[in-house]
Design an enzyme around this catalytic site. Structure first.
Site, PDB file in Angstrom:
ATOM      1  N   SER A 121       0.805  -1.226   0.000  1.00 60.68           N
ATOM      2  CA  SER A 121       0.000   0.000   0.000  1.00 60.68           C
ATOM      3  C   SER A 121       0.840   1.278   0.000  1.00 60.68           C
ATOM      4  O   SER A 121       0.330   2.338  -0.331  1.00 60.68           O
ATOM      5  CB  SER A 121      -0.931   0.014   1.210  1.00 60.68           C
ATOM      6  OG  SER A 121      -0.191  -0.090   2.409  1.00 60.68           O
ATOM      7  N   ASP A 146      -3.913   8.079   7.549  1.00 61.93           N
ATOM      8  CA  ASP A 146      -4.851   7.158   8.208  1.00 61.93           C
ATOM      9  C   ASP A 146      -4.101   6.327   9.244  1.00 61.93           C
ATOM     10  O   ASP A 146      -2.958   6.637   9.585  1.00 61.93           O
ATOM     11  CB  ASP A 146      -5.648   6.337   7.172  1.00 61.93           C
ATOM     12  CG  ASP A 146      -4.817   5.276   6.456  1.00 61.93           C
ATOM     13  OD1 ASP A 146      -3.697   4.962   6.921  1.00 61.93           O
ATOM     14  OD2 ASP A 146      -5.296   4.744   5.431  1.00 61.93           O
ATOM     15  N   HIS A 167      -0.935   4.757   7.307  1.00 58.94           N
ATOM     16  CA  HIS A 167      -0.177   5.332   6.200  1.00 58.94           C
ATOM     17  C   HIS A 167       0.152   6.807   6.367  1.00 58.94           C
ATOM     18  O   HIS A 167      -0.706   7.599   6.770  1.00 58.94           O
ATOM     19  CB  HIS A 167      -0.974   5.142   4.901  1.00 58.94           C
ATOM     20  CG  HIS A 167      -1.344   3.715   4.629  1.00 58.94           C
ATOM     21  ND1 HIS A 167      -2.591   3.207   4.895  1.00 58.94           N
ATOM     22  CD2 HIS A 167      -0.608   2.683   4.173  1.00 58.94           C
ATOM     23  CE1 HIS A 167      -2.619   1.914   4.585  1.00 58.94           C
ATOM     24  NE2 HIS A 167      -1.422   1.571   4.147  1.00 58.94           N
TER      25      HIS A 167
END
Ligand SMILES: *[C@@H]1O[C@H](CO)[C@@H](O)[C@H](O)[C@H]1NC(C)=O
Ligand SMILES: *[C@@H]1O[C@H](CO)[C@@H](O)[C@H](O)[C@H]1NC(C)=O
Ligand SMILES: *[C@@H]1O[C@H](CO)[C@@H](O)[C@H](O)[C@H]1NC(C)=O
Ligand SMILES: *[C@@H]1O[C@H](CO)[C@@H](O)[C@H](O)[C@H]1NC(C)=O
Ligand SMILES: *[C@@H]1O[C@H](CO)[C@@H](O)[C@H](O)[C@H]1NC(C)=O
Length: 365
Positions: A42, A329, A332
């Site tokens: 990610s 978030d 991240h």
């Protein structure tokens, strides 16, 4: 590109509206810019997971993701751009597109990364595109490239290209999904060896296809992300920190060994562990106000992974000014952090004794 050439290109661009000739087909221009191929998780996924059958745990294609830069959600796990987006900009390349849905021109690069992916097939199996399958997609792309450019030209593109890989974090979170004592009965060293062994296999495959220049990342300090803060579900802080440190120590050793075996193999390592730890612990020194809590999420420190309200928990908080935050978030970093660390990775001179280069040098040679 010189100013003169730039003007000629602009003219040629406008000329394409009238006559069928353009700068795109000029292989002299193409050779100037090494392509960028991207793999991983990610941290690097530009939206590939939008196209796979998975759950919202592995997606980020809703508001407020993407709002800072793109103004719409792209699938990036961030408010804006990721490290590969900044590196493409510094290398004077267009933004490197996601592999899915299939595009037609791979000569400037393409991004195969998938949120939640690991080096091991078993990591989040069935919900992500594991490194192994990213490599499968790369091989298909290589065939397409050879079909379009011919074998020699395709090989030239692949050997001039830079390959960025962010992998491992999910492989180290996964064993703690049920309990914290996994490494009381399993050897840390062996597990790290298996993760890096699979990464090494992948590098060797890309090398066989012509790849020579690689950029790797040391793992984020996974014990310091908002989900791991007190009061949240994802604990095992000590254990996660311990295995991540083993990985970050072992990775450079394995790469150095690989360099002695593979002629012409060059690499660069981004110290994401150091860069992030500094910003988390001392945010004001780097222009941030908040190092520990997520801008977007719920619960203590925004550590419940609910940004955007689509992952089962519908309520979440969103900060007023994302530029003040290290974390966007619960897992991240923000675009602003990515921009700072991309600049460092591009320019930073490695310490004495570190046998690798910065990214700028990789793109030059
Ligand atoms: C997608 O995954 C779900 C749950 O794993 C499964 O029930 C469904 O059949 C899958 N759909 C497709 C198109 O593969
Ligand atoms: C991972 O899965 C792929 C596809 O199922 C398989 O071909 C490959 O051998 C597996 N790799 C390992 C190391 O188990
Ligand atoms: C936790 O993991 C350890 C080591 O794998 C195992 O021995 C133990 O039974 C597990 N405990 C629980 C509650 O699942
Ligand atoms: C790759 O991972 C699999 C487990 O997914 C493991 O069995 C295999 O030994 C690993 N390969 C290497 C070279 O470490
Ligand atoms: C947001 O925060 C950044 C960094 O502290 C600051 O430079 C900027 O002025 C702030 N923007 C607003 C609208 O307050």
């Amino acid at each position: 590109m010189s100013a003169l050439k730039f003007h000629i290109c602009i003219l040629a661009f406008w000329a394409t509206l009238l006559i069928p000739s353009s700068c795109h087909g000029d292989s002299a221009v193409k050779k100037k810019h090494a392509a960028l191929y991207v793999f991983g998780d990610s941290l690097f996924d530009p939206g590939n997971n939008n196209y796979i059958n998975t759950t919202t745990d592995y997606k980020a294609n809703w508001s407020p993701y993407g709002e800072t830069f793109f103004k719409y959600p792209t699938g990036r796990f961030c408010d804006g751009r990721l490290i590969p987006d900044f590196i493409a900009e510094y290398a004077k390349l267009p933004i490197v597109p996601a592999f899915y849905p299939r595009i037609v021109d791979y000569t400037h690069g393409v991004n195969f990364a998938s949120g939640g992916a690991g080096a091991l097939n078993e990591t989040h199996k069935g919900f992500v595109i594991p490194l192994n399958y990213q490599l499968h997609n790369f091989k298909n792309m290589e065939e397409n490239l050879r079909h379009n450019l011919g074998d020699a030209e395709a090989y030239t593109v692949l050997s001039n290209a830079v390959y960025l890989i962010s992998i491992g974090g999910n492989d180290y979170f996964a064993p703690f999904a049920t309990n914290c004592s996994f490494f009381e009965t399993h050897s840390q060293g062996e597990y790290v060896g298996i993760v890096i062994g699979n990464l090494t296999n992948m590098i060797k495959t890309i090398y066989k296809k012509g790849g020579r220049k690689f950029g790797f990342t040391r793992l984020l300090p996974l014990g310091l992300v908002p989900t791991q803060r007190p009061g949240n579900r994802g604990t095992c802080v000590k254990e996660v920190t311990s295995i991540v440190n083993v990985h970050n120590k072992e990775l450079p050793k394995h790469l150095e060994k690989l360099k002695s075996k593979l002629q012409g193999f060059k690499y660069s390592i981004a110290k994401l562990d150091t860069y992030l730890t500094e910003r988390i612990n001392n945010p004001s020194k780097y222009g941030f106000k908040e190092g520990k809590s997520a801008c977007c999420g719920s619960g203590p420190y925004g550590g419940i992974y609910s940004c955007g309200g689509k992952r089962g928990v519908t309520e979440y908080r969103l900060c007023a000014n994302v530029s003040e935050y290290v974390f966007f978030d619960s897992f991240h970093p923000t675009e602003r952090v990515y921009q700072q660390v991309s600049k460092l990775w591009w320019n930073e001179t490695p310490n004495a004794g570190e046998p690798y280069s910065n990214l700028r040098e990789l793109f030059e040679v």
